[in-house]
Each structure stands twice: as C-alpha cells, then as structure tokens.
Design a protein around this motif. Structure first.
Motif, mmCIF file in Angstrom:
data_model
loop_
_atom_site.group_PDB
_atom_site.id
_atom_site.type_symbol
_atom_site.label_atom_id
_atom_site.label_comp_id
_atom_site.label_asym_id
_atom_site.label_seq_id
_atom_site.Cartn_x
_atom_site.Cartn_y
_atom_site.Cartn_z
ATOM 1 N N VAL A 69 0.850 -1.195 0.000
ATOM 2 C CA VAL A 69 0.000 0.000 0.000
ATOM 3 C C VAL A 69 0.885 1.245 0.000
ATOM 4 O O VAL A 69 1.883 1.315 0.728
ATOM 5 N N ILE A 70 0.516 2.215 -0.829
ATOM 6 C CA ILE A 70 1.180 3.523 -0.832
ATOM 7 C C ILE A 70 0.132 4.584 -0.518
ATOM 8 O O ILE A 70 -0.889 4.686 -1.205
ATOM 9 N N VAL A 71 0.382 5.358 0.537
ATOM 10 C CA VAL A 71 -0.529 6.441 0.916
ATOM 11 C C VAL A 71 -0.018 7.737 0.286
ATOM 12 O O VAL A 71 1.109 8.172 0.555
ATOM 13 N N ALA A 72 -0.837 8.333 -0.568
ATOM 14 C CA ALA A 72 -0.481 9.595 -1.226
ATOM 15 C C ALA A 72 -1.720 10.481 -1.273
ATOM 16 O O ALA A 72 -2.057 11.053 -2.312
ATOM 17 N N SER A 73 -2.396 10.568 -0.129
ATOM 18 C CA SER A 73 -3.716 11.200 -0.078
ATOM 19 C C SER A 73 -3.709 12.571 0.590
ATOM 20 O O SER A 73 -4.747 13.063 1.034
ATOM 21 N N GLY A 74 -2.538 13.210 0.669
ATOM 22 C CA GLY A 74 -2.491 14.604 1.084
ATOM 23 C C GLY A 74 -2.655 14.825 2.575
ATOM 24 O O GLY A 74 -2.587 13.893 3.383
ATOM 25 N N GLY A 75 -2.883 16.076 2.921
ATOM 26 C CA GLY A 75 -3.048 16.471 4.318
ATOM 27 C C GLY A 75 -4.500 16.442 4.748
ATOM 28 O O GLY A 75 -5.346 15.813 4.113
ATOM 29 N N PHE A 76 -4.792 17.171 5.856
ATOM 30 C CA PHE A 76 -6.158 17.146 6.411
ATOM 31 C C PHE A 76 -6.847 18.508 6.302
ATOM 32 O O PHE A 76 -7.897 18.734 6.914
ATOM 33 N N GLN A 77 -6.309 19.411 5.463
ATOM 34 C CA GLN A 77 -6.742 20.805 5.495
ATOM 35 C C GLN A 77 -8.211 21.023 5.156
ATOM 36 O O GLN A 77 -8.793 22.032 5.562
ATOM 37 N N ALA A 78 -8.840 20.109 4.425
ATOM 38 C CA ALA A 78 -10.250 20.322 4.065
ATOM 39 C C ALA A 78 -11.203 19.954 5.203
ATOM 40 O O ALA A 78 -12.407 20.189 5.091
ATOM 41 N N GLY B 237 5.806 16.301 12.079
ATOM 42 C CA GLY B 237 5.242 17.629 11.864
ATOM 43 C C GLY B 237 4.218 18.019 12.916
ATOM 44 O O GLY B 237 3.739 17.190 13.694
ATOM 45 N N ASP B 238 3.875 19.298 12.908
ATOM 46 C CA ASP B 238 2.917 19.859 13.861
ATOM 47 C C ASP B 238 1.589 20.139 13.165
ATOM 48 O O ASP B 238 1.560 20.577 12.012
ATOM 49 N N ALA B 239 0.509 19.921 13.902
ATOM 50 C CA ALA B 239 -0.827 20.082 13.313
ATOM 51 C C ALA B 239 -1.108 21.518 12.885
ATOM 52 O O ALA B 239 -1.915 21.749 11.984
ATOM 53 N N ASP B 240 -0.434 22.498 13.503
ATOM 54 C CA ASP B 240 -0.715 23.892 13.128
ATOM 55 C C ASP B 240 0.312 24.452 12.151
ATOM 56 O O ASP B 240 0.318 25.653 11.879
ATOM 57 N N GLN B 241 1.176 23.588 11.614
ATOM 58 C CA GLN B 241 2.081 24.037 10.552
ATOM 59 C C GLN B 241 1.503 23.620 9.206
ATOM 60 O O GLN B 241 0.997 22.504 9.056
ATOM 61 N N PHE C 3 -1.798 22.973 2.092
ATOM 62 C CA PHE C 3 -1.776 21.647 2.709
ATOM 63 C C PHE C 3 -1.133 21.720 4.088
ATOM 64 O O PHE C 3 -0.354 22.618 4.376
ATOM 65 N N THR C 4 -1.488 20.766 4.932
ATOM 66 C CA THR C 4 -1.008 20.695 6.311
ATOM 67 C C THR C 4 0.236 19.816 6.389
ATOM 68 O O THR C 4 0.438 18.917 5.569
#
Length: 460
Positions: A182-191, A232-236, A396-397
């Motif tokens: 499996v390869i995860v390439a589904s971006g951040g959570f910004q939406a 990484g940090d959730a607010d960056q 993106f986050t």
C-alpha cells in the motif's frame, strides 16, 4: 475480482509517479481516488511548476542551481526545521526527475512573467498542473494501471508489521481488497475545518482552503490512531495570503495575489504589521497566510497605486479602485483617517527610488519606519489607488506520516513491511515550517517514484 499487487491511495502527482514506477516494474496497480474524475489530481492540478536542481541548462531551465544553493533556500524558509538527509535526497534526485517527467508525458514552457523570478530554479508545466495530471493519467492507463474514482478509503487494517486490508466505499457500497503493498499519497487534512480548528483555534473557521475539498485526512487519522509514526505539527501548513473573495474550497493558484512586494498591507484598523519587501516573492509568499491569520478577524488589505498595477501577474478578481485614498478606504470598509495617516507615514519614510528593480532585491527601503519596508519601497501617490482583501488560504497541512529514505512508514516496533507514503502526506518530514515555491511537487515526484519502486520490489 482483480488481485492487485499495490493499492495507491490518492490521485495526485505523488500517487501517479508511484503508480507509473510500480507498473513499469511489473506490478498490478490500482489507484483509489476519492474525487470524481473531473476533479482528480488533488492539489497537483492547481500547481504550475517544479523546483529543480541542475548543473547547467536543463530543459526550460537556464544557468544552474546547485544542491547547496537549493538547500540554503530551503533552510532559509524553514528556519532549519527540516530532515536534512531527506531534504538533500529530494533536492539531488530532482535533477533526474525532469527528463523522467518529460518521458512520461509532461511538457514544459518558459516561465510566466510577473514577480515569480523563477526562470533559473523552477520548470513550468505546459497547461499547468492539470496538464501534468492528465498526461500522467494517460501514461498510467497505457501501463495498465486501474483507477477507481469516488473511491473513498476509510480504513487500513494494520496487523503487527503489515497492512492486511484496505476498506473503501465506491458506487454506494463498501468494499475491501487485500493488496500485497500500500502507498498512501492522499495529502493532508486541510479540508477538514474541524480538525484545522482543533489545531489553530476558532480563527481557522475564517480560513479558505485553496486546494481540493477531498483532502480530509481520513487515512492519516486512521493510521495515526493505529500507532504509525507521525511527523510535523498540526498547526504548521503551507498557508498563503489569497484574495479574500476566493471560494471556501478549491480556488486554486489563481486566487493567490502577487502584489504584496509592491504594496503596503494593513489590517482592519489600517495598521501595517510586517515588512512587505523582506525578500523576493517565491521565498516569502508562504509566510503571509500565517501573518494574516494573526490579524483581527484574520483579514488584511493590500494598498497599491497606479504605477505598481502592471508589476505582478493579473489577479483573477479585479482590484477595488478609487481616485482617492478616502474613496478606497470607504470601498474596503477601512477607517479613512487612519489609512490616510498610515500611507502618509509610509510615504514620508521612502527615500531615493532611482534603484527600483521589480524582479530582484533592490534595497529601495524606508527609513525610520516600524515595521520597515526593506525593498521596493516607493511612495503610494499616483492615482487611481487599488486595493485587495487578503485571507489565509491553506494549501496543505504538515502533520503527516514519518518516512525514511525509502519512503517507508514505521511504528514503535519498526518498519511496516508493506506501507509507504509520498507527497503532501509525508512532506512534513522535510517542511517543518514555511514553504519554497515548487518544492511540494519536487517532494511528491521524488518520493512517489521511490515509493513505487520499493512497493513493487516488495510485491514482486
């Protein structure tokens, strides 16, 4: 039902680079893309260019751009918050990526004019990010990659050190597959505005999301809950100041405003709050989202005059316009007396402007002004006057999946044997804060190819 060697979650640049690389290595690949087909490609369809190291001219790139200069540019914008080994891997590998991209259907064009100043460092895609995404989908199809659209992955089952099952919904029903890798390439959570609000506080409700509404961090949250290492940090995040009239989601790159270096920027009280001329725009545009987020009501206002209007790429929405500053203040709902005083104070602090040069640091600065303006400081005196509102636009986050140099994910007990990550979902490994124009596409391309290579080797 088709048996797949590799399932790739996401449908943007990183996912496609992984899919093509794995398919060329003989793996049977499926892409699970949450978006409908017309909106495929995640944030990649909004991009324009790719930052690329090169020794000597390469494709559309002129002169050279060394590893050390590239790294210095990255260290400057991240303030040193980066994994240097992974960063140098991305930078070094970028040089071989450009001809690889061309061989997989991407075409390049000369750089756009305006304030980007990127002819030496960044290669621009013909047709923009959508042109790149469409080219890659055509190549992937020729290589036998299957694509499911509106296929929203809900869970990856982690047992010991392996992913054993991928659950997703598609065409109104629930499905599961058991790929070898499996390869995860589904971006951040910004939406996911609720998640952004948990990270930033209530101010995040006023943010605009520049990119796809489908990057909601579902798979990221699912893996983090199962103990997969994060970074990484959730607010960056990559947050820029965009036109305040942009839509809540998916306005894309055209909503960015490139006029800040030639302006003054004030908040709703008509006070300036930062040096608009600190550096060339590609190295500073990504700090302005955070600066605006810290202002009252998370809004700023750009003020320019007639002599600056043609120095930057045209905006998608026309600016507000008035023959007087008071008239502009009224249209922007700013206190007119205070705006006039702020502009007068700025004008009085401007000195000799004969060295003004719009595309490079010119040292045309203010004197005795706080905050200063250190380049491109010309009095705002020539009517008509123009204004834009600015809001924080999140691209993106940076909270994501931690990876090693093989793009492999891990838990406390060690590597997950068949799980890799690429693109924005692991970019926080390299981007601790700040952003460098075109570098997201570099990270996605380099680590997408690595993930595809490693997953195919495992599956085979």
């Amino acid at each position: 039902m088709t048996k797949y060697d590799i399932a790739i979650i996401g449908g943007g640049n990183a996912a496609l680079c992984a899919a093509m690389t794995a398919a060329e290595a003989g793996a049977k690949v499926v892409i699970l893309e949450a978006a409908p087909k017309p909106y495929r490609g995640g944030n990649s369809r909004h991009t324009r260019n790719f930052r690329c190291m090169h020794s000597g001219p390469l494709g559309p790139l002129v002169d050279d751009y060394s590893e050390d200069e590239y790294m210095a540019d990255l260290l400057k914008v991240t303030d040193g918050k980066t994994d240097e080994a992974l960063a140098r891997l991305a930078i070094r590998t970028s040089e071989e990526c450009l001809p690889w991209m061309q061989s997989h259907g991407v075409r390049f064009q000369p750089p756009l004019s305006g304030t980007l100043s990127l002819a030496r460092t960044n290669a621009f895609f013909m047709g923009g990010g959508k042109g790149l995404v469409n080219a890659y989908y055509r190549t992937a199809e020729r290589l036998g990659v299957d694509v499911l659209y509106e296929a929203a992955v809900t869970h990856l089952e982690l047992e010991s050190d392996r992913i054993t099952r991928v659950d997703y919904s598609h065409e109104g029903s629930k499905h599961s597959i058991e790929p070898k890798a499996v390869i995860v390439a589904s971006g951040g959570f910004q939406a996911d505005i609720d998640w952004l609000t948990r990270a930033w506080g209530p101010s995040a409700r006023n943010f605009l999301i520049r990119g796809t509404p489908y990057n909601r961090g579902v798979v990221l949250a699912d893996l983090l809950e199962q103990g997969v290492h994060s970074v990484g940090d959730a607010d960056q995040c990559h947050a820029v100041a965009i036109d305040g009239r942009a839509p809540k989601y998916d306005g894309g790159i055209v909503t960015r405003l490139d006029c800040v270096p030639f302006s003054i920027v004030v908040n709703k009280n008509a006070d300036r709050f930062y040096d608009e001329g600190e550096d060339v725009w590609p190295k500073r545009y990504a700090i302005w989202g955070r600066l605006v987020a810290a202002q009252p009501d998370q809004i700023g206002y750009v003020i320019i005059d007639a002599k600056s209007l043609d120095l930057f790429m045209p905006s998608v929405f026309p600016p507000l316009k008035s023959d007087t500053l008071d008239g502009l203040a009224e249209k922007m709902a700013l206190p007119a007396d205070k705006l006039r005083a702020t502009v007068n104070q700025f004008n009085e602090a401007c000195g000799d402007t004969s060295g003004f040069h719009p595309t490079e640091l010119d040292g045309v600065a203010t004197t005795g002004l706080t905050p200063p303006k250190t380049n491109w400081a010309r009095p705002i005196t020539q009517p008509p006057f123009y204004g834009y509102s600015l809001r924080t636009g999140v691209t993106f986050t940076y909270l994501g999946l931690r990876v090693d140099e093989n793009a492999q994910c891990s838990t406390e007990t060690g590597p997950i044997q068949n799980l890799w990550a690429a693109g924005e979902t692991m970019a926080g490994s390299i981007l601790g804060q700040g952003y460098l124009a075109g570098f997201g596409m570099t990270i996605g391309t380099v680590f997408g190819r690595i993930a595809g290579r490693e997953a195919a080797a495992y599956a085979n």
